[in-house]
Design a protein around this motif. Structure first.
Motif, PDB file in Angstrom:
ATOM      1  N   HIS A   1       6.118 -90.145   2.294  1.00 54.49           N
ATOM      2  CA  HIS A   1       5.435 -88.938   1.467  1.00 54.49           C
ATOM      3  C   HIS A   1       4.175 -88.464   2.155  1.00 54.49           C
ATOM      4  O   HIS A   1       3.955 -88.649   3.205  1.00 54.49           O
ATOM      5  CB  HIS A   1       5.499 -89.433  -0.152  1.00 54.49           C
ATOM      6  CG  HIS A   1       6.684 -90.102  -0.563  1.00 54.49           C
ATOM      7  ND1 HIS A   1       7.861 -89.338  -0.863  1.00 54.49           N
ATOM      8  CD2 HIS A   1       6.951 -91.489  -0.661  1.00 54.49           C
ATOM      9  CE1 HIS A   1       8.711 -90.404  -1.142  1.00 54.49           C
ATOM     10  NE2 HIS A   1       8.097 -91.368  -1.151  1.00 54.49           N
ATOM     11  N   GLY A   2       3.702 -87.509   1.234  1.00 55.42           N
ATOM     12  CA  GLY A   2       2.623 -86.680   1.382  1.00 55.42           C
ATOM     13  C   GLY A   2       2.462 -85.272   1.030  1.00 55.42           C
ATOM     14  O   GLY A   2       3.593 -84.721   1.172  1.00 55.42           O
ATOM     15  N   GLY A   3       1.244 -84.815   0.893  1.00 54.68           N
ATOM     16  CA  GLY A   3       1.195 -83.305   0.501  1.00 54.68           C
ATOM     17  C   GLY A   3       1.621 -83.355  -0.931  1.00 54.68           C
ATOM     18  O   GLY A   3       1.687 -84.028  -1.463  1.00 54.68           O
ATOM     19  N   SER A   4       2.567 -82.034  -0.766  1.00 60.75           N
ATOM     20  CA  SER A   4       3.019 -81.863  -2.096  1.00 60.75           C
ATOM     21  C   SER A   4       4.436 -82.883  -2.512  1.00 60.75           C
ATOM     22  O   SER A   4       4.735 -82.834  -3.699  1.00 60.75           O
ATOM     23  CB  SER A   4       3.606 -80.340  -2.116  1.00 60.75           C
ATOM     24  OG  SER A   4       4.548 -80.519  -1.310  1.00 60.75           O
ATOM     25  N   ASP A   5       4.882 -83.493  -1.532  1.00 58.64           N
ATOM     26  CA  ASP A   5       5.925 -84.758  -1.950  1.00 58.64           C
ATOM     27  C   ASP A   5       4.850 -85.946  -2.318  1.00 58.64           C
ATOM     28  O   ASP A   5       4.452 -86.470  -1.255  1.00 58.64           O
ATOM     29  CB  ASP A   5       6.628 -84.921  -0.634  1.00 58.64           C
ATOM     30  CG  ASP A   5       7.625 -86.075  -0.836  1.00 58.64           C
ATOM     31  OD1 ASP A   5       7.459 -86.603  -2.004  1.00 58.64           O
ATOM     32  OD2 ASP A   5       7.987 -86.776   0.403  1.00 58.64           O
ATOM     33  N   MET A   6       4.745 -86.243  -3.451  1.00 59.65           N
ATOM     34  CA  MET A   6       3.795 -87.083  -3.831  1.00 59.65           C
ATOM     35  C   MET A   6       4.651 -88.465  -4.055  1.00 59.65           C
ATOM     36  O   MET A   6       3.823 -89.451  -4.231  1.00 59.65           O
ATOM     37  CB  MET A   6       3.247 -86.733  -5.132  1.00 59.65           C
ATOM     38  CG  MET A   6       2.280 -85.549  -4.939  1.00 59.65           C
ATOM     39  SD  MET A   6       1.460 -85.246  -6.628  1.00 59.65           S
ATOM     40  CE  MET A   6       2.452 -83.845  -6.908  1.00 59.65           C
TER      41      MET A   6
ATOM     42  N   ASP B   1      -3.713 -86.940   4.043  1.00 57.54           N
ATOM     43  CA  ASP B   1      -2.665 -86.491   3.119  1.00 57.54           C
ATOM     44  C   ASP B   1      -2.309 -85.160   3.357  1.00 57.54           C
ATOM     45  O   ASP B   1      -2.945 -84.189   2.977  1.00 57.54           O
ATOM     46  CB  ASP B   1      -3.404 -86.460   1.443  1.00 57.54           C
ATOM     47  CG  ASP B   1      -2.426 -85.802   0.574  1.00 57.54           C
ATOM     48  OD1 ASP B   1      -1.129 -85.898   0.812  1.00 57.54           O
ATOM     49  OD2 ASP B   1      -2.866 -85.519  -0.612  1.00 57.54           O
ATOM     50  N   HIS B   2      -1.071 -85.303   4.001  1.00 61.33           N
ATOM     51  CA  HIS B   2      -0.542 -83.843   4.323  1.00 61.33           C
ATOM     52  C   HIS B   2       1.138 -83.942   4.333  1.00 61.33           C
ATOM     53  O   HIS B   2       1.404 -85.132   4.444  1.00 61.33           O
ATOM     54  CB  HIS B   2      -0.797 -83.216   5.485  1.00 61.33           C
ATOM     55  CG  HIS B   2      -0.386 -83.900   6.914  1.00 61.33           C
ATOM     56  ND1 HIS B   2       0.331 -83.470   7.793  1.00 61.33           N
ATOM     57  CD2 HIS B   2      -1.227 -85.307   7.323  1.00 61.33           C
ATOM     58  CE1 HIS B   2       0.580 -84.344   8.582  1.00 61.33           C
ATOM     59  NE2 HIS B   2      -0.400 -85.268   8.691  1.00 61.33           N
TER      60      HIS B   2
ATOM     61  N   GLU C   1       2.279 -92.393  -5.240  1.00 56.64           N
ATOM     62  CA  GLU C   1       2.805 -93.250  -4.141  1.00 56.64           C
ATOM     63  C   GLU C   1       2.219 -92.864  -2.767  1.00 56.64           C
ATOM     64  O   GLU C   1       2.034 -93.692  -1.960  1.00 56.64           O
ATOM     65  CB  GLU C   1       4.248 -93.260  -4.003  1.00 56.64           C
ATOM     66  CG  GLU C   1       5.051 -93.945  -3.018  1.00 56.64           C
ATOM     67  CD  GLU C   1       6.658 -93.752  -2.992  1.00 56.64           C
ATOM     68  OE1 GLU C   1       7.173 -93.264  -3.842  1.00 56.64           O
ATOM     69  OE2 GLU C   1       7.194 -94.233  -1.941  1.00 56.64           O
ATOM     70  N   LYS C   2       2.222 -91.621  -2.440  1.00 59.02           N
ATOM     71  CA  LYS C   2       1.862 -91.041  -1.000  1.00 59.02           C
ATOM     72  C   LYS C   2       0.332 -91.557  -0.862  1.00 59.02           C
ATOM     73  O   LYS C   2       0.131 -91.975   0.417  1.00 59.02           O
ATOM     74  CB  LYS C   2       1.823 -89.594  -1.099  1.00 59.02           C
ATOM     75  CG  LYS C   2       0.655 -88.853  -2.119  1.00 59.02           C
ATOM     76  CD  LYS C   2       0.695 -87.448  -1.847  1.00 59.02           C
ATOM     77  CE  LYS C   2      -0.429 -86.792  -2.764  1.00 59.02           C
ATOM     78  NZ  LYS C   2      -0.880 -85.519  -2.754  1.00 59.02           N
ATOM     79  N   ASP C   3      -0.567 -91.846  -1.710  1.00 55.78           N
ATOM     80  CA  ASP C   3      -1.697 -92.342  -1.480  1.00 55.78           C
ATOM     81  C   ASP C   3      -1.788 -94.023  -1.295  1.00 55.78           C
ATOM     82  O   ASP C   3      -2.377 -94.455  -0.462  1.00 55.78           O
ATOM     83  CB  ASP C   3      -2.873 -92.191  -2.697  1.00 55.78           C
ATOM     84  CG  ASP C   3      -3.038 -90.674  -3.089  1.00 55.78           C
ATOM     85  OD1 ASP C   3      -3.006 -90.031  -2.091  1.00 55.78           O
ATOM     86  OD2 ASP C   3      -3.240 -90.394  -4.127  1.00 55.78           O
ATOM     87  N   LEU C   4      -1.119 -94.643  -2.191  1.00 53.73           N
ATOM     88  CA  LEU C   4      -0.824 -96.255  -2.050  1.00 53.73           C
ATOM     89  C   LEU C   4      -0.148 -96.506  -0.342  1.00 53.73           C
ATOM     90  O   LEU C   4      -0.676 -97.456   0.444  1.00 53.73           O
ATOM     91  CB  LEU C   4      -0.189 -96.591  -3.067  1.00 53.73           C
ATOM     92  CG  LEU C   4      -0.952 -96.880  -4.118  1.00 53.73           C
ATOM     93  CD1 LEU C   4      -0.142 -97.430  -5.290  1.00 53.73           C
ATOM     94  CD2 LEU C   4      -2.024 -98.072  -3.942  1.00 53.73           C
ATOM     95  N   SER C   5       0.918 -95.724  -0.041  1.00 55.05           N
ATOM     96  CA  SER C   5       1.560 -95.913   1.035  1.00 55.05           C
ATOM     97  C   SER C   5       0.665 -95.683   2.446  1.00 55.05           C
ATOM     98  O   SER C   5       0.788 -96.391   3.276  1.00 55.05           O
ATOM     99  CB  SER C   5       2.879 -95.087   1.527  1.00 55.05           C
ATOM    100  OG  SER C   5       2.601 -93.623   1.630  1.00 55.05           O
ATOM    101  N   LEU C   6      -0.397 -94.874   2.080  1.00 57.34           N
ATOM    102  CA  LEU C   6      -1.285 -94.613   3.107  1.00 57.34           C
ATOM    103  C   LEU C   6      -2.489 -95.609   3.356  1.00 57.34           C
ATOM    104  O   LEU C   6      -2.771 -96.139   4.436  1.00 57.34           O
ATOM    105  CB  LEU C   6      -1.942 -93.276   3.060  1.00 57.34           C
ATOM    106  CG  LEU C   6      -2.967 -92.749   4.159  1.00 57.34           C
ATOM    107  CD1 LEU C   6      -2.270 -92.650   5.510  1.00 57.34           C
ATOM    108  CD2 LEU C   6      -3.601 -91.425   3.876  1.00 57.34           C
TER     109      LEU C   6
END
Ligand code: ZN
Length: 249
Positions: free
Chosen positions: A29-34, A85-86, A56-61
């Motif tokens: 994920h990333g950006g608007s896909d959270m 995050d993009h 999820e996008k933050d934790l996956s990173l």
């Protein structure tokens, strides 16, 4: 004494030897896909009630960066499909794997379910199958696909699967065993097993690949766990150890 010195030097050499491989880590994920979204309620050190929005996008990173750090220490060349995050399409992620000539592709995700008691970690590898339970997860991680992509998906996947399934499964086994060893008992993380799956991003990457579902954000106990640096460190170390064990095979 001389032999002891040679032994120490040899162990040191094996310990720091570099691997002529390139790993592409793909934070989901990333950006608007959270990805999965969850609220985490807690009381801060001043006794105030807080509500943290966990994405999820933050934790996956976070996990991808930690795994990258551990693998780099072992001399492995590691790239990230995104380092901040993009938004990045599944096609762009797969294209990057081609461009970098990555040997291994690892996509990192957090699970979620409407059943708040669902828990544990699981590892998917690219393969054909008709499992309904797995299909559901695939739909979540394949989100964003449009008509044409869906049509070619099956055709491409069939060819790629043939070429990479064996290596993907072997990679899945090594990484899954690493995670199990370091988190199953010490963090009471349930082993949901290794599963075949048809993931667009894995198919298009055209190389041995796996998709990790770290644990369930929808489970309050697991949500609390994945937010701790102790768990993040242990899990990341475990994945890195699993990749190294696959490379040594
Ligand atoms: Zn995801």
């Amino acid at each position: 004494m001389k032999w002891l010195l040679i032994l120490v030097l040899l162990v040191g050499w094996f310990d720091t030897q570099s691997y002529a491989v390139t790993v592409l880590l793909d934070p989901g994920h990333g950006g608007s896909d959270m990805g999965a979204k969850m609220f985490y309620a807690y009381v801060d050190k001043y006794g105030r009630k807080r509500n943290l929005h966990v994405l999820e996008k933050d934790l996956s990173l976070i996990f991808a960066k930690k795994i990258q750090q551990k693998l780099k220490k072992q001399g492995v060349v590691v790239h990230l499909s995104r380092s901040y995050d993009h938004e990045i399409s599944l096609d762009a992620r797969a294209a990057l794997a081609q461009k970098l000539k990555a040997d291994i592709f690892i996509s990192i995700h957090m699970n979620a379910s409407t059943n708040r008691t669902s828990r544990g970690f699981e590892t998917f590898y690219l393969d054909n199958h008709n499992d309904v339970a797995v299909k559901k997860v695939e739909d979540i991680e394949n989100v964003g696909l449009t008509g044409d992509q869906l049509i070619i998906k099956q055709i491409i996947t069939d060819l790629i699967v043939e070429r990479t399934a064996k290596a993907s499964k072997s990679l899945a086994e090594s990484v899954h065993a690493g995670i199990k060893k370091k988190t199953h008992k010490s963090f009471n993380l349930k082993d949901r097993g290794i599963k075949p799956g048809l993931f667009y991003v894995l198919a298009m990457a055209k190389r041995p690949g796996i998709l990790l579902e770290v644990s369930f954000l929808s489970n309050p106990k697991e949500l609390k766990k994945v937010l701790t640096s102790e768990f993040q460190e242990a899990y990341s170390k475990a994945v890195a150890a699993g990749v190294i064990s696959y490379l040594r095979k």
